[in-house]
Design a protein around this motif. Structure first.
Motif, PDB file in Angstrom:
ATOM      1  N   GLU A 104       3.171  -8.096  13.239  1.00  0.00           N
ATOM      2  CA  GLU A 104       2.675  -6.715  12.065  1.00  0.00           C
ATOM      3  C   GLU A 104       5.259  -7.004  12.213  1.00  0.00           C
ATOM      4  O   GLU A 104       5.439  -6.218  12.850  1.00  0.00           O
ATOM      5  CB  GLU A 104       2.857  -5.476  12.264  1.00  0.00           C
ATOM      6  N   GLU A 156      14.094  -5.235   3.620  1.00  0.00           N
ATOM      7  CA  GLU A 156      13.279  -5.010   3.589  1.00  0.00           C
ATOM      8  C   GLU A 156      12.852  -4.852   2.251  1.00  0.00           C
ATOM      9  O   GLU A 156      12.310  -4.707   1.542  1.00  0.00           O
ATOM     10  CB  GLU A 156      14.089  -2.917   3.452  1.00  0.00           C
ATOM     11  N   LYS A 307       2.402  -3.930  -7.979  1.00  0.00           N
ATOM     12  CA  LYS A 307       3.144  -3.106  -7.723  1.00  0.00           C
ATOM     13  C   LYS A 307       2.929  -2.083  -9.675  1.00  0.00           C
ATOM     14  O   LYS A 307       3.127  -1.230  -9.154  1.00  0.00           O
ATOM     15  CB  LYS A 307       4.516  -3.264  -6.564  1.00  0.00           C
ATOM     16  N   LEU A 330      -1.681  -2.371   0.073  1.00  0.00           N
ATOM     17  CA  LEU A 330      -0.347  -3.020   0.144  1.00  0.00           C
ATOM     18  C   LEU A 330      -0.473  -4.132   1.018  1.00  0.00           C
ATOM     19  O   LEU A 330      -1.187  -3.622   2.151  1.00  0.00           O
ATOM     20  CB  LEU A 330       0.618  -1.447   0.475  1.00  0.00           C
ATOM     21  N   ASN A 332       1.590  -4.084   4.205  1.00  0.00           N
ATOM     22  CA  ASN A 332       1.378  -3.860   5.374  1.00  0.00           C
ATOM     23  C   ASN A 332       0.904  -2.365   5.635  1.00  0.00           C
ATOM     24  O   ASN A 332       1.226  -1.547   4.829  1.00  0.00           O
ATOM     25  CB  ASN A 332       3.161  -3.512   5.453  1.00  0.00           C
ATOM     26  N   ASP A 335       1.993   0.374   5.823  1.00  0.00           N
ATOM     27  CA  ASP A 335       2.332   2.022   5.111  1.00  0.00           C
ATOM     28  C   ASP A 335       1.538   2.402   4.202  1.00  0.00           C
ATOM     29  O   ASP A 335       2.280   3.589   3.230  1.00  0.00           O
ATOM     30  CB  ASP A 335       3.204   0.656   3.770  1.00  0.00           C
ATOM     31  N   GLN A 336       0.646   2.792   4.580  1.00  0.00           N
ATOM     32  CA  GLN A 336      -1.033   3.677   3.582  1.00  0.00           C
ATOM     33  C   GLN A 336      -1.765   3.805   4.848  1.00  0.00           C
ATOM     34  O   GLN A 336      -2.320   4.947   4.886  1.00  0.00           O
ATOM     35  CB  GLN A 336      -2.023   2.676   2.998  1.00  0.00           C
TER      36      GLN A 336
END
Length: 468
Positions: A104, A156, A307, A330, A332, A335-336
């Motif tokens: 990651e 980002e 998205k 998502l 990544n 993020d959830q």
């Protein structure tokens, strides 16, 4: 590998066990890394590849917690670990010799730099490199990795594949003797993957020792100086890899007079802090019983499509019409995920009651997570975290399933579970829209593919599955 050179890094791992675990995840393994060599280690998800990489990088064992029996020898210095006792490794010093790119990549990027150029310079600043030399090295590495157009972009705001390229460039700019790369080709389009492969071979030519950790044999495996399979916690040398058999093409049943579940009509879309649109004049129609793939280069707008479909990005122009039941995975998983256990994560936000509880248990079983139900999400390997993030979406039974790079980090077993998830969603009259660089999975799974052009959002080509 040639036996004439002195290893720059040698690891003898009698056993390694995480704090609180009854069984070692690594044992009986010996790895010897010589300068100017490429070493590929292949193992299934959860086999311990990332753990091995962290041991090589000096990040494990954690003092007073994990137990390592064995020795590490770096550039002539030997570190012995016995019964949880061993010298505390100075990570700042160790990282100058051995650098790890985690699976990651968000864990590697600083998160505090405003531009890619500043991100690349971050490590050089920490070791006191002169500013003029720093600028030269940043430009040189950016050119080497083909990321010069990204230098003034915010990290980002990059796509997942672009972030991986930036992280790999930032890793190599400090010129460590050993680079440990966990799934370095994951999430990259074909052009970027080939560039990274060439850079890895160039680093070998420059005298670096490169370790590639991979869930499956790939384009680098055949060019390795040494190859290993990590199985049952032990490294086994491999001289010849068996030929891979391409998965059979799936014939999904057709639905008569299918309803339209998602439609883009001449849509433009972008991000709030960017003036330029990522998508322009984009149209798409997804019907019940259809699995549609999104392909395209890193940064071409695949995640933006998903998205926007999920309502996270309002269109700047055109219209998006969709059914109410939409679920988004998502790119990544981090993020959830935010709960303390796998079961609590999947149960979050669901009304109390036996029917919902049964649904949670059914989804955990479907994705092979039942035995991990009381585990903290961040104690799971990346593959299991991706499946857990998928479980949090599936438990709400969306009619339209949106998946952003769902195959990343998954081995054969994980890919098969993902395929069955799609099969059940289509059989129930739903639809699936997913992005991927995995052409094999795309070929097996999608009815048709929408390929976004390299110039973001300018044009698309639509192909039936058989034309891939």
């Amino acid at each position: 590998m040639s036996g004439a050179r002195q290893p720059v890094l040698e690891a003898r791992i009698e056993s390694f066990r995480f704090d609180g675990s009854r069984h070692p995840i690594l044992h009986g393994s010996h790895l010897q890394l010589e300068p100017g060599t490429l070493n590929v280690i292949v193992g299934a998800s959860g086999s311990g590849k990332s753990t091995l990489g962290a041991v090589l990088a000096g990040m494990l064992p954690r003092p007073g917690l994990d137990l390592l029996h064995g020795q590490l020898r770096l550039d002539g210095q030997q570190i012995d670990h016995r019964d949880g006792q061993g010298p505390r490794i100075d990570l700042a010093v160790w990282a100058r010799h051995v650098a790890l790119l985690p699976q990651e990549v968000g864990q590697y990027l600083s998160g505090i730099r405003e531009t890619v150029a500043e991100e690349l310079a971050f490590g050089l600043e920490n070791i006191g490199v002169a500013r003029a030399q720093m600028r030269t090295r940043v430009r040189s590495v950016a050119r080497q990795f083909g990321i010069e157009p990204l230098l003034e972009r915010a990290p980002e705001r990059l796509s997942g594949g672009q972030q991986r390229l930036v992280a790999l460039a930032a890793l190599s700019i400090g010129e460590p003797q050993v680079l440990v790369l966990d799934e370095p080709l994951a999430g990259l389009d074909a052009l970027a993957a080939e560039r990274v492969r060439q850079v890895i071979l160039e680093l070998r030519t420059q005298g670096r020792a490169v370790v590639v950790l991979s869930r499956l044999p790939d384009a680098l495996t055949g060019q390795a100086d040494a190859s290993f399979r990590l199985q049952d916690g032990t490294l086994w040398p491999v001289t010849v890899w068996p030929a891979s058999v391409p998965p059979a093409i799936t014939e999904w049943p057709a639905i008569e007079d299918p309803a339209t579940l998602l439609a883009f009509d001449h849509v433009s879309a972008g991000y709030p802090q960017q003036s330029a649109a990522v998508l322009e004049d984009f149209s798409l129609r997804l019907v019940a019983g259809e699995c549609l793939g999104l392909a395209g280069a890193n940064g071409s707008g695949k995640s933006t499509v998903l998205k926007t479909a999920a309502g996270l990005l309002p269109p700047r122009g055109g219209t998006v019409e969709s059914c109410e039941d939409i679920g988004l995975l998502l790119q990544n998983p981090a993020d959830q995920l935010f709960e303390r256990t796998v079961r609590r994560e999947v149960s979050f936000g669901l009304p109390r009651g036996s029917l919902h509880r049964q649904r949670v248990e059914r989804v955990l079983d479907e994705l092979g997570l039942s035995e991990l139900a009381e585990t903290h999400p961040y104690e799971l390997p990346v593959s299991a975290r991706r499946l857990l993030a998928l479980a949090t979406v599936l438990v709400r039974e969306p009619r339209v399933l949106l998946l952003d790079e769902p195959t990343e980090a998954l081995d054969e077993h994980g890919l098969e579970r993902l395929h069955r998830v799609i099969e059940r969603r289509l059989a129930a009259g739903g639809a699936v829209l997913f992005s991927s660089h995995d052409e094999s999975f795309m070929r097996r799974t999608a009815h048709r593919v929408v390929r976004l052009a390299a110039a973001p959002g300018r044009s698309v080509t639509r192909q039936q599955f058989g034309d891939l």
